[in-house]
Motif scaffolding. Structure first.
Motif, short mmCIF file in Angstrom:
data_model
loop_
_atom_site.label_atom_id
_atom_site.label_comp_id
_atom_site.label_asym_id
_atom_site.label_seq_id
_atom_site.Cartn_x
_atom_site.Cartn_y
_atom_site.Cartn_z
N SER A 17 0.91 -1.17 0.13
CA SER A 17 -0.09 0.00 -0.18
C SER A 17 0.85 1.16 0.08
O SER A 17 0.72 2.21 -0.63
CB SER A 17 -1.05 0.06 1.15
OG SER A 17 -1.70 1.11 1.31
N ASP A 18 1.88 1.27 0.77
CA ASP A 18 2.82 2.30 0.60
C ASP A 18 3.44 2.57 -0.47
O ASP A 18 3.60 3.91 -0.91
CB ASP A 18 4.04 2.26 1.91
CG ASP A 18 3.24 2.46 3.33
OD1 ASP A 18 2.30 2.94 3.33
OD2 ASP A 18 4.12 1.84 4.24
N LEU A 19 3.80 1.68 -1.09
CA LEU A 19 4.62 1.69 -2.63
C LEU A 19 3.58 2.22 -3.59
O LEU A 19 3.85 3.10 -4.37
CB LEU A 19 4.82 0.21 -2.82
CG LEU A 19 6.15 -0.29 -2.30
CD1 LEU A 19 6.46 -1.91 -2.59
CD2 LEU A 19 7.44 0.48 -2.79
N LEU A 20 2.25 1.70 -3.42
CA LEU A 20 1.32 2.52 -4.49
C LEU A 20 1.23 3.76 -4.21
O LEU A 20 0.77 4.58 -5.19
CB LEU A 20 0.03 1.73 -4.19
CG LEU A 20 -0.31 0.39 -4.79
CD1 LEU A 20 -1.61 -0.13 -4.53
CD2 LEU A 20 -0.26 0.70 -6.28
N SER A 21 1.25 4.40 -2.91
CA SER A 21 1.13 5.79 -2.70
C SER A 21 2.59 6.59 -3.17
O SER A 21 2.47 7.94 -3.05
CB SER A 21 0.93 6.13 -1.22
OG SER A 21 1.83 5.62 -0.34
N ASN A 22 3.44 5.92 -3.55
CA ASN A 22 4.94 6.52 -3.84
C ASN A 22 4.51 7.45 -5.27
O ASN A 22 4.08 7.00 -6.22
CB ASN A 22 5.99 5.40 -4.12
CG ASN A 22 7.27 6.08 -4.10
OD1 ASN A 22 7.44 6.94 -5.27
ND2 ASN A 22 8.15 5.54 -3.20
N PRO A 23 5.00 8.46 -5.22
CA PRO A 23 5.13 9.35 -6.21
C PRO A 23 5.69 8.74 -7.61
O PRO A 23 5.12 9.27 -8.77
CB PRO A 23 5.74 10.64 -6.09
CG PRO A 23 5.79 10.69 -4.54
CD PRO A 23 5.77 9.25 -3.97
N LEU A 24 6.49 7.88 -7.32
CA LEU A 24 7.20 7.47 -8.59
C LEU A 24 6.08 6.45 -9.25
O LEU A 24 6.33 6.44 -10.67
CB LEU A 24 8.38 6.25 -8.22
CG LEU A 24 8.96 5.66 -9.32
CD1 LEU A 24 10.03 6.75 -10.11
CD2 LEU A 24 10.16 4.68 -8.73
N CYS A 25 5.04 6.10 -8.70
CA CYS A 25 3.93 5.22 -9.50
C CYS A 25 3.18 6.18 -10.44
O CYS A 25 2.77 5.62 -11.51
CB CYS A 25 3.04 4.75 -8.35
SG CYS A 25 3.60 3.36 -7.67
#
Length: 206
Positions: A17-25
């Motif tokens: 979930s934290d990765l999904l909220s990363n701006p890089l996405c």
């Protein structure tokens, strides 16, 4: 074990979930696609883990608690037998003391009274002792038949769990894997990217 399993899957969901909220996405569609696939796999794993925890709770933990609940009453029966045995020994000793004395009228009267006191206590002890001698071996033997369904259910749950985990991570691998790369090539790529990160000025020296 169950708490660890639940905590592990919850942590994995939190990471995805934290990765999904990363701006890089937002900047890298390929990265978003990979993280989305990872997030879906982690949620599938978490859902299946919860099902497994519930199943183990119902088929293993609860029967174990019920089985353990028998022990207090069993211990109480042993204590009652022990108390009756002490009373029996005390009264038997009293009878033997009068039997050793000279058979006078008062002594015979006391001997008769002591024997009358002993008789119901002896019968009570023999009944309690017989019951334990008959039921304790049955209780001991029954543990195998009692726990056999629980062990069978646990084994089946483990088989289903690892089969499902293999499927979940197999699907994830197919979604994010780049065909044609060997494990050694992937390892060299990771090492190269890690070296690039270490070369950044914001990264402290070891």
């Amino acid at each position: 074990m169950l708490l660890l399993l639940t905590a592990m899957s919850k942590s994995a969901v939190k990471i995805s979930s934290d990765l999904l909220s990363n701006p890089l996405c937002e900047q890298e569609p390929s990265f978003l696609e990979m993280v989305t696939a990872f997030d879906t796999a982690m949620k599938r794993m978490d859902s299946f883990n919860q099902e497994k925890v519930n199943q183990i709770q119902k088929t293993v933990i609860e029967p174990l608690k019920k089985f353990s609940s028998v022990f207090p009453s069993l211990n109480m029966a042993v204590k009652r037998r022990e108390q009756t045995l002490q009373d029996y020994k005390r009264l038997q000793s009293k009878v033997e003391k009068y039997e050793e004395k000279e058979r006078t009228g008062p002594v015979l009267a006391k001997l008769h009274q002591a024997r009358e006191e002993l008789r119901p206590v002896k019968e009570d002890f023999e009944a309690k002792n017989k019951q334990l001698l008959e039921e304790m071996p049955k209780f001991y033997s029954s543990r195998i038949d009692y726990f056999k369904p629980s062990f069978e259910s646990l084994v089946r749950a483990q088989i289903v769990y690892y089969t499902e985990m293999h499927k979940i991570f197999g699907d994830l691998t197919m979604q994010i894997d780049r065909p044609g790369l060997s494990d050694e090539q992937r390892e060299r790529e990771n090492d190269a990217k890690l070296s690039e990160l270490r070369a950044l000025s914001i990264v402290a020296d070891d």
